[in-house]
Design a protein around this motif. Structure first.
Motif, PDB file in Angstrom:
ATOM      1  N   VAL A   1       0.846  -1.191   0.000  1.00 39.73           N
ATOM      2  CA  VAL A   1       0.000   0.000   0.000  1.00 39.73           C
ATOM      3  C   VAL A   1       0.882   1.242   0.000  1.00 39.73           C
ATOM      4  CG1 VAL A   1      -2.223  -0.727   0.955  1.00 39.73           C
ATOM      5  CG2 VAL A   1      -0.290  -0.417   2.487  1.00 39.73           C
ATOM      6  N   GLU A   2       0.401   2.281  -0.675  1.00 43.16           N
ATOM      7  CA  GLU A   2       1.173   3.510  -0.818  1.00 43.16           C
ATOM      8  C   GLU A   2       0.218   4.702  -0.864  1.00 43.16           C
ATOM      9  OE1 GLU A   2       5.253   5.034  -1.706  1.00 43.16           O
ATOM     10  OE2 GLU A   2       4.571   3.000  -1.271  1.00 43.16           O
ATOM     11  N   PHE A   3       0.409   5.665   0.056  1.00 41.69           N
ATOM     12  CA  PHE A   3      -0.339   6.916   0.014  1.00 41.69           C
ATOM     13  C   PHE A   3       0.306   7.859  -0.999  1.00 41.69           C
ATOM     14  CE2 PHE A   3      -1.544   5.472   4.267  1.00 41.69           C
ATOM     15  CZ  PHE A   3      -2.872   5.849   4.341  1.00 41.69           C
ATOM     16  N   ASP A   4      -0.522   8.679  -1.673  1.00 44.14           N
ATOM     17  CA  ASP A   4       0.069   9.733  -2.478  1.00 44.14           C
ATOM     18  C   ASP A   4       0.566  10.846  -1.563  1.00 44.14           C
ATOM     19  OD1 ASP A   4      -2.245  11.145  -1.812  1.00 44.14           O
ATOM     20  OD2 ASP A   4      -3.080  11.121  -3.836  1.00 44.14           O
ATOM     21  N   LYS A   5       1.259  11.835  -2.145  1.00 49.28           N
ATOM     22  CA  LYS A   5       1.972  12.816  -1.332  1.00 49.28           C
ATOM     23  C   LYS A   5       1.060  13.644  -0.439  1.00 49.28           C
ATOM     24  CE  LYS A   5       5.532  16.419  -1.642  1.00 49.28           C
ATOM     25  NZ  LYS A   5       6.412  15.750  -0.673  1.00 49.28           N
ATOM     26  N   ASP A   6      -0.152  13.970  -0.919  1.00 49.62           N
ATOM     27  CA  ASP A   6      -1.059  14.767  -0.096  1.00 49.62           C
ATOM     28  C   ASP A   6      -1.968  13.916   0.788  1.00 49.62           C
ATOM     29  OD1 ASP A   6      -2.972  13.780  -1.840  1.00 49.62           O
ATOM     30  OD2 ASP A   6      -3.329  15.692  -2.842  1.00 49.62           O
ATOM     31  N   GLY A   7      -1.832  12.596   0.694  1.00 50.62           N
ATOM     32  CA  GLY A   7      -2.576  11.698   1.578  1.00 50.62           C
ATOM     33  C   GLY A   7      -4.043  11.542   1.241  1.00 50.62           C
TER      34      GLY A   7
ATOM     35  N   THR B   1      -4.302  -6.822  -9.927  1.00 49.62           N
ATOM     36  CA  THR B   1      -4.878  -5.477 -10.006  1.00 49.62           C
ATOM     37  C   THR B   1      -4.216  -4.533  -9.005  1.00 49.62           C
ATOM     38  OG1 THR B   1      -6.591  -5.982  -8.372  1.00 49.62           O
ATOM     39  CG2 THR B   1      -7.126  -6.403 -10.687  1.00 49.62           C
ATOM     40  N   VAL B   2      -4.490  -3.245  -9.200  1.00 53.62           N
ATOM     41  CA  VAL B   2      -4.197  -2.214  -8.206  1.00 53.62           C
ATOM     42  C   VAL B   2      -5.487  -1.457  -7.938  1.00 53.62           C
ATOM     43  CG1 VAL B   2      -3.003  -0.025  -7.771  1.00 53.62           C
ATOM     44  CG2 VAL B   2      -1.745  -1.957  -8.753  1.00 53.62           C
ATOM     45  N   THR B   3      -5.850  -1.337  -6.666  1.00 56.90           N
ATOM     46  CA  THR B   3      -7.052  -0.605  -6.267  1.00 56.90           C
ATOM     47  C   THR B   3      -6.647   0.760  -5.725  1.00 56.90           C
ATOM     48  OG1 THR B   3      -8.232  -2.645  -5.725  1.00 56.90           O
ATOM     49  CG2 THR B   3      -9.073  -0.610  -4.744  1.00 56.90           C
ATOM     50  N   VAL B   4      -7.307   1.809  -6.208  1.00 60.99           N
ATOM     51  CA  VAL B   4      -7.078   3.172  -5.727  1.00 60.99           C
ATOM     52  C   VAL B   4      -8.286   3.580  -4.891  1.00 60.99           C
ATOM     53  CG1 VAL B   4      -6.492   5.541  -6.349  1.00 60.99           C
ATOM     54  CG2 VAL B   4      -5.809   3.646  -7.860  1.00 60.99           C
ATOM     55  N   LEU B   5      -8.015   4.061  -3.679  1.00 59.78           N
ATOM     56  CA  LEU B   5      -9.097   4.419  -2.749  1.00 59.78           C
ATOM     57  C   LEU B   5      -9.019   5.876  -2.345  1.00 59.78           C
ATOM     58  CD1 LEU B   5      -7.779   1.397  -1.615  1.00 59.78           C
ATOM     59  CD2 LEU B   5     -10.066   1.421  -0.642  1.00 59.78           C
TER      60      LEU B   5
ATOM     61  N   LYS C   1       5.084   2.912  -6.569  1.00 60.55           N
ATOM     62  CA  LYS C   1       5.763   4.160  -6.226  1.00 60.55           C
ATOM     63  C   LYS C   1       5.141   5.296  -7.013  1.00 60.55           C
ATOM     64  CE  LYS C   1       8.445   4.293  -3.694  1.00 60.55           C
ATOM     65  NZ  LYS C   1       8.394   4.572  -2.255  1.00 60.55           N
ATOM     66  N   LEU C   2       4.836   6.404  -6.316  1.00 61.01           N
ATOM     67  CA  LEU C   2       4.185   7.573  -6.908  1.00 61.01           C
ATOM     68  C   LEU C   2       5.152   8.750  -6.931  1.00 61.01           C
ATOM     69  CD1 LEU C   2       0.962   7.258  -4.746  1.00 61.01           C
ATOM     70  CD2 LEU C   2       1.239   6.420  -7.067  1.00 61.01           C
ATOM     71  N   THR C   3       5.151   9.484  -8.039  1.00 59.38           N
ATOM     72  CA  THR C   3       5.975  10.689  -8.085  1.00 59.38           C
ATOM     73  C   THR C   3       5.322  11.797  -7.260  1.00 59.38           C
ATOM     74  OG1 THR C   3       4.919  11.364 -10.157  1.00 59.38           O
ATOM     75  CG2 THR C   3       6.983  10.149 -10.327  1.00 59.38           C
ATOM     76  N   ASP C   4       6.147  12.650  -6.681  1.00 55.48           N
ATOM     77  CA  ASP C   4       5.640  13.707  -5.809  1.00 55.48           C
ATOM     78  C   ASP C   4       4.743  14.697  -6.534  1.00 55.48           C
ATOM     79  OD1 ASP C   4       6.994  12.599  -3.694  1.00 55.48           O
ATOM     80  OD2 ASP C   4       8.642  14.073  -3.699  1.00 55.48           O
TER      81      ASP C   4
END
Length: 321
Positions: free
Chosen positions: A183-189, A201-205, A234-237
């Motif tokens: 699991v990975e949060f994006d930069k702003d959460g 799959t990848v699930t985005v919530l 991994k997400l770019t900032d």
């Protein structure tokens, strides 16, 4: 005198160059070691002995300490990066695999795969603050940028477990696809990305509502669907890209993080596990377990530019400035 000054200037320049060069640390499961990669030369400069079967890695907020999940040693080891020596071991619970550090740089949330627990450890006092019952075979672990949520994945229960960090209580569960691994949060959460290895799959919530926004599916020409097994994300900032390691498919998916469109698939080494971006976000590193190497991807051109041989079965990777 002039030559001496020139020699001093050159020496000073080299020292500064060395001091500010980015460095990658890669955990090698089968060798009980960490490979150190200089990201200027793209060469392995040292191999460090650590505990048994190292997997998850993370850095303290000041980049001075490296935390290591020594899974078969049932310990989280703490390495001082100035000396590259293990300075202490934390009581992690059984079989730690992945972990996440709270923004307070003190509370460490650790998944214990064998015991269906998340262990919370105070990294300053070395005290176990809580052990939280979750689903079967917990693995992935992330803490939101605001520190409010710790989210764990359970591989066999196929769930995400939402832990309120103010109370260390489990408050909600989200059913996702089969065998969630990371699991990975994006930069702003605001969004959480969760990979499902067997589901493919990848699930985005949406974090506030804890509702599913999108389920991503992957299809690579010439690769059997059973080999498409998402693991690391991994997400770019800047919110532009999401990169997804696709396991035995030997590719990294490039996803438009705003529209969720699959933009490309990049061929890397065999059995790609996890990913790390360099501090300037210009390069992405992948750990390739079966081929025993690290692939280097240029983020601007989305091209693989280098393969670096490391130890046996590289798994985790982090990068210091």
């Amino acid at each position: 005198m002039r030559l001496t000054r020139l020699a001093c200037a050159v020496a000073f320049g080299l020292a500064c160059h060395s001091a500010f060069a980015a460095t990658a640390y890669v955990s090698n499961e089968k060798d009980d070691s960490i490979s150190v990669i200089d990201l200027d030369s793209l060469e392995v400069t040292a191999t460090l002995d650590v505990g048994m079967r190292p997997r998850g890695l993370l850095l303290s907020s000041d980049n001075k300490l490296l935390y290591i999940c020594a899974s078969d040693s049932d310990r989280v080891q703490v390495m001082d990066l100035a000396t590259r020596k293990i300075i202490k071991e934390l009581p992690s619970g059984a079989d730690p695999e992945q972990f996440a550090l709270h923004p307070n740089d003190r509370w460490l949330y650790i998944s214990n795969e064998d015991d269906a627990l998340v262990t919370v450890v105070d990294t300053q006092s070395d005290e176990v603050l809580a052990q939280i019952e979750v689903g079967v075979e917990p693995e992935g672990m992330a803490v939101s940028p605001d520190g409010k949520w710790a989210v764990n994945t359970s591989e066999t229960t196929n769930m995400l477990h939402w832990i309120d960090t103010s109370t260390n209580q489990l408050v909600d569960n989200t059913l996702v696809d089969q065998r969630p691994r990371h699991v990975e949060f994006d930069k702003d959460g605001k969004r959480l990305w969760a990979s499902a290895e067997i589901g493919g799959t990848v699930t985005v919530l949406d974090v506030d509502s804890r509702q599913v926004l999108k389920v991503l599916n992957f299809a690579i020409k010439g690769v059997h669907p059973d080999k498409v097994q998402p693991v690391g994300v991994k997400l770019t900032d800047d919110g532009k890209y999401a990169f997804v390691a696709l396991g035995p498919a030997n590719h990294v998916a490039v996803v438009d993080a705003k529209t969720y469109e699959i933009l490309d698939y990049l061929l890397v080494g065999r059995r790609v596990w996890h990913l790390a971006l360099t501090p300037d976000q210009k390069r992405l590193l992948t750990t390739n377990g079966v081929s025993g190497d690290v692939s280097v991807i240029d983020v601007d051109t989305l091209k693989v530019t280098k393969s670096i041989k490391v130890g046996r079965y590289p798994w985790g990777v982090v990068v210091t400035p």
